[in-house]
Every structure is written in structure tokens, then in C-alpha cells.
Design a protein around this motif. Structure first.
Motif, short mmCIF file in Angstrom:
data_model
loop_
_atom_site.label_atom_id
_atom_site.label_comp_id
_atom_site.label_asym_id
_atom_site.label_seq_id
_atom_site.Cartn_x
_atom_site.Cartn_y
_atom_site.Cartn_z
N UNK A 125 17.92 47.69 51.66
CA UNK A 125 17.73 48.71 50.64
C UNK A 125 18.98 48.92 49.80
N UNK A 126 18.77 49.53 48.62
CA UNK A 126 19.88 49.89 47.75
C UNK A 126 20.76 50.92 48.43
N UNK A 127 20.14 51.84 49.14
CA UNK A 127 20.90 52.88 49.84
C UNK A 127 21.95 52.27 50.75
N UNK A 128 21.55 51.36 51.63
CA UNK A 128 22.50 50.78 52.57
C UNK A 128 23.41 49.75 51.91
N UNK A 129 22.99 49.22 50.77
CA UNK A 129 23.90 48.33 50.05
C UNK A 129 25.09 49.12 49.52
N UNK A 130 24.82 50.32 49.02
CA UNK A 130 25.89 51.16 48.48
C UNK A 130 26.73 51.78 49.60
N UNK A 131 26.06 52.22 50.66
CA UNK A 131 26.74 52.93 51.75
C UNK A 131 27.48 51.99 52.70
N UNK A 132 26.91 50.79 52.91
CA UNK A 132 27.46 49.91 53.94
C UNK A 132 27.86 48.53 53.44
N UNK A 133 26.90 47.78 52.87
CA UNK A 133 27.18 46.37 52.58
C UNK A 133 28.25 46.18 51.51
#
Length: 271
Positions: free
Chosen positions: A11-19
């Protein structure tokens, strides 16, 4: 050594927060001859500040936003993921005329549980998305009706903004509410540029209003005035890991609607 980060299909959420912050951290602590990032083609702009080539994953996975959950895509098994990784590595071998042994792979664990990553393995920096023209949407009060809040709360906030701010707009992805009022979803180039549009609209907003979520994190990263409400506000308040020194962030712990609107009115009135 050739450094490959990814493939990332979540997801975009975890791309911004983590990846993305993980990739940035790796790019600065590792030694390599060339770096590749494998992710969604429409999110390549997230890595513009990193000297790396972007190898896109399959487009059908990127178009299916609702299938992207955490670090994974719901339709892709662990075995399927290994096939995608193999394909990406073969592409690098052809481009670089190297062997697979020359490629060092760093990615997130492909598991449903979305395990957290240490803040010490991340480096956050503002997102540059200035290649998109958003003149019609600049300097607005921006409402992002993320489903982190109840539908009734979101309607109350929307109605307040509608009655008091003629320049307010609603933005968001396919998961946010009030789709018919969302100025992003109707764009003809939604797939190609929606995330760019949204990051730049946030960056140039008069203020953003949203439930406490990763949208709050993006606002803080871009130093945008933001009003958010919900539980566990500590990470987004002064001294929290997702505050990023944004003095114009008000993360409000109450979910009482009357108090919520009163605080929102005060916050916007002070801008």
C-alpha cells in the motif's frame, strides 16, 4: 555490488511510512556500484532524491489499490512474490551484464502481519512532487476523509467545512469516503499521477483536515498545517517520531464531535 530494494507491491501508506524511509536509509549506509528500487510505477517520484533507477512492478498490481494491504498484495502469494523478484533480478542482469550473485537484495518481509520496522532503520525526508500543475487546487483547506474516523464524524467535519470555507476541497484515494466529492478520483490521469497530485496539494495547502492517520504523517513531513483527531496522538505531537518538527500540527485526542468542531474552528481561525 548492485543494490536492489524491493520489489514493493504493498500500500501507499506503508510505502510512505516504512519502505521509502527504509530505502533512503539503505542508500546512505551501504556501499554499492548502482542502486535499483522496484515499486509501483506511479510512485517512482517518491525516490527522486535517491540516485537510483526505478524498476516498476506489474501494472495490474499497481492499479488494484484495494488489493494492496500493508507490505503485500492480497492476490499475490509468497511463491508469486518470489517469481516477481526473480523477474526483476533477470531484468537487472540483462541491463548491467552481470550475474545474479552481483545483486544484493533488501526488501520488507512478505507477510500479512505487517511487522513494524525500527525507527533507526528509516530516514524520513520531505517528498518532492513539483512536476505536476495543481494551480486550481493551491492554497485550499483540504479535507481527507480517511476511514480512520467514523462516517458520522466525517460528515460533521465535511458539513462544517462546507458551510464555512468556500475554498475547501476533498481529496483522497479509493479508500477514503465521499468519492463523489473527491476532486482526485475524476481525473483522467488518476492512475499515472494521483499520488503526485495529492502530495503536492497537501504541500501547498492552506491547511489539511484529516483523521489521525498516515495522511497526518505526510502533512508533518511536508511541514503543512494539519488538524487531526483520534486516539494515540503521541507519535504526531511535538517530540513524536512522526512530528518532524511541524509546529502547525494539532493532533487532537478527543473524538467528541462538539469539542472536535470547536477545536477545528479555533485551529483554522488562527491560520
Amino acid at each position: 555490488m548492485i543494490l536492489l530494494t524491493g520489489p514493493y507491491i504493498g500500500s501507499f501508506e506503508q510505502e510512505v511510512i516504512t519502505f521509502r524511509p527504509y530505502v533512503k536509509w539503505l542508500s546512505e549506509i551501504l556501499e554499492y556500484d548502482k542502486m535499483y528500487v522496484s515499486t509501483h510505477s506511479n510512485r517512482a517520484f517518491l525516490y527522486g532524491d535517491i540516485s537510483a533507477a526505478v524498476l516498476p512492478i506489474f501494472e495490474d498490481l499497481s492499479r488494484d489499490e484495494l488489493g494492496q494491504v500493508g507490505y503485500i498484495h492480497k492476490s499475490i502469494t509468497q511463491k508469486d512474490y518470489q517469481v516477481i523478484l526473480k523477474t526483476i533480478k533477470e531484468t537487472i542482469v540483462d541491463r548491467e551484464e552481470c550475474t545474479k550473485r552481483d545483486i544484493e537484495v533488501y526488501n520488507l518481509s512478505y507477510v500479512k502481519s505487517t511487522p513494524p520496522m525500527s525507527i533507526y532503520s528509516k530516514k524520513f525526508e520531505p517528498i518532492n512532487a513539483t512536476t505536476i500543475n495543481i494551480e486550481d487546487f493551491e492554497n485550499r483547506v483540504v479535507f481527507i476523509p480517511d476511514r480512520a474516523a467514523t462516517g458520522s464524524q466525517l460528515r460533521i467535519v465535511r458539513d462544517y467545512l462546507r458551510e464555512n470555507y468556500s475554498d475547501y476541497i476533498i481529496i483522497g484515494d479509493m479508500r477514503t469516503r465521499f468519492a463523489r466529492e473527491n476532486v482526485i478520483l475524476d481525473l483522467v490521469d488518476y492512475f499515472e499521477n494521483s499520488w503526485k497530485y495529492m502530495v503536492q496539494i497537501i504541500s501547498k495547502a492552506k491547511a489539511v483536515v484529516c483523521p489521525l492517520s498516515y495522511w497526518t504523517t505526510i502533512c508533518n513531513l511536508q511541514s503543512t498545517p494539519v488538524f487531526s483527531w483520534g486516539e494515540q496522538v503521541g507519535q504526531h505531537k511535538d517530540g513524536g517520531v512522526y512530528h518532524f518538527g511541524n509546529r502547525k500540527c494539532l493532533a487532537f485526542p478527543s473524538t467528541d464531535s462538539k469539542i472536535l468542531i470547536k477545536m477545528l474552528d479555533h485551529f483554522l481561525g488562527e491560520l
